[in-house]
Design a protein around this motif. Structure first.
Motif, PDB file in Angstrom:
ATOM      1  N   CYS A  57       1.396  -4.763   4.658  1.00  0.00           N
ATOM      2  CA  CYS A  57       1.619  -4.149   3.354  1.00  0.00           C
ATOM      3  C   CYS A  57       0.273  -4.041   2.646  1.00  0.00           C
ATOM      4  N   TYR A  58      -0.073  -2.829   2.210  1.00  0.00           N
ATOM      5  CA  TYR A  58      -1.382  -2.598   1.608  1.00  0.00           C
ATOM      6  C   TYR A  58      -1.228  -1.757   0.353  1.00  0.00           C
ATOM      7  N   GLN A  59      -1.932  -2.160  -0.703  1.00  0.00           N
ATOM      8  CA  GLN A  59      -1.923  -1.423  -1.966  1.00  0.00           C
ATOM      9  C   GLN A  59      -3.353  -1.272  -2.449  1.00  0.00           C
ATOM     10  N   THR A 113      -1.955   4.780   0.250  1.00  0.00           N
ATOM     11  CA  THR A 113      -0.759   4.610  -0.567  1.00  0.00           C
ATOM     12  C   THR A 113      -0.366   5.979  -1.103  1.00  0.00           C
ATOM     13  N   PRO A 119       3.260   1.219  -1.775  1.00  0.00           N
ATOM     14  CA  PRO A 119       2.261   0.656  -0.877  1.00  0.00           C
ATOM     15  C   PRO A 119       2.368   1.253   0.519  1.00  0.00           C
ATOM     16  N   HIS A 120       1.306   1.096   1.273  1.00  0.00           N
ATOM     17  CA  HIS A 120       1.363   1.426   2.696  1.00  0.00           C
ATOM     18  C   HIS A 120       2.037   0.245   3.382  1.00  0.00           C
ATOM     19  N   LYS A 121       3.180   0.511   3.998  1.00  0.00           N
ATOM     20  CA  LYS A 121       3.971  -0.573   4.572  1.00  0.00           C
ATOM     21  C   LYS A 121       4.450  -0.156   5.960  1.00  0.00           C
TER      22      LYS A 121
END
Length: 273
Positions: free
Chosen positions: A16-18, A72, A77-79
């Motif tokens: 998970c990236y934000q 994103t 978020p990129h998940k």
């Protein structure tokens, strides 16, 4: 910027990236099956690129060299859920099976869009990331075997890829480097992919180019950036990651040192002749 990776087993993870676009260079040690839940992922290979959107499912072959950029989108978020298909796991799965590969092995990224069988398999893993106790190993094995079984149904040529465990052999170094210079990898990894130790790679490189790999790589990346600025009219912020630089400021300084003008000035057409 925040980035978290949660493993329920060594082979199954949720990332998970934000934040702003996140770039990394990757040499994938294992086949990686990915389900993108939200955000976007751009994979840049030597001669092509892929853009994946929410719901997409794709398989990255082992020993693939790629630039990965995660974005994103719409505040989400990129998940992603990712599953490593290791040689050990695949050897066990295929043991006793009378497999006759139908096609030649290929290092291309394999797209499965939003296939319902694969989506159901991978989506069923999400609840396990919230477990406070260890994920049962036998369930992990079942889920990975389920994914492999589904791949064999939806992709008739997958056996050729999943049953190939050969390491890279010695190949033409110059041809490989001319194709892959934009990847910002450790020299040892370039050596591995060309079938050489680091010392042999450096020695062979010097014989061919009469310079160090570091100097040659920087010059090639700057030349590619110059082409994209002048001929394709791309913005510096849109190209510095793709040509192999990690930081826009560092890219601009190196470019100005090489060409006597900043990328922005060159793009504007006001650079000194």
């Amino acid at each position: 910027m925040s980035f978290t990776t949660t493993y329920i087993t060594p082979d199954i993870k949720l990332s998970c990236y934000q934040g702003k676009p996140f770039k990394t260079e990757a040499l994938f040690e294992h086949h990686l099956l990915v389900w993108l839940i939200s955000g976007e992922t751009k994979l840049i290979l030597a001669d092509t690129h892929y853009l994946f959107k929410p719901g997409d499912i794709f398989l990255i072959p082992r020993n693939q060299l790629a630039t990965v950029i995660n974005y994103t989108v719409n505040g989400l978020p990129h998940k992603a859920v990712a599953m490593h298909l290791t040689p050990e796991r695949l050897t066990t799965f295929y043991a006793g099976l009378n497999v006759q590969p139908l096609h030649q092995n290929s290092d291309a990224i394999r797209r499965y869009n939003n296939h319902p069988l694969l989506r159901s398999c991978l989506a069923s893993l999400e609840p396990y990331f919230e477990m406070e106790r260890n994920f049962p190993g036998e369930i992990a094995s079942l889920k990975i075997n389920e994914a492999i079984s589904i791949l064999r149904v939806v992709d008739p040529g997958i056996d050729s890829l999943l049953t190939s465990f050969a390491e890279p052999g010695k190949i033409d170094l110059a041809a490989f480097m001319e194709k892959n210079f934009m990847f910002n990898m450790l020299l040892a990894k370039f050596g591995y992919l060309t079938g050489r130790s680091l010392s042999t790679f450096s020695r062979d490189f010097k014989k061919i180019y009469n310079t160090t790999p570091q100097k040659w790589l920087t010059q090639k990346r700057l030349a590619l950036a110059h082409y994209q600025l002048c001929e394709l009219k791309k913005r510096p912020a849109d190209i510095y990651l793709e040509v192999g630089f990690e930081d826009l400021t560092h890219f601009s300084a190196a470019f100005k040192k090489q060409y006597g003008a900043s990328p922005s000035l060159l793009l504007s057409g006001h650079a000194p002749q």
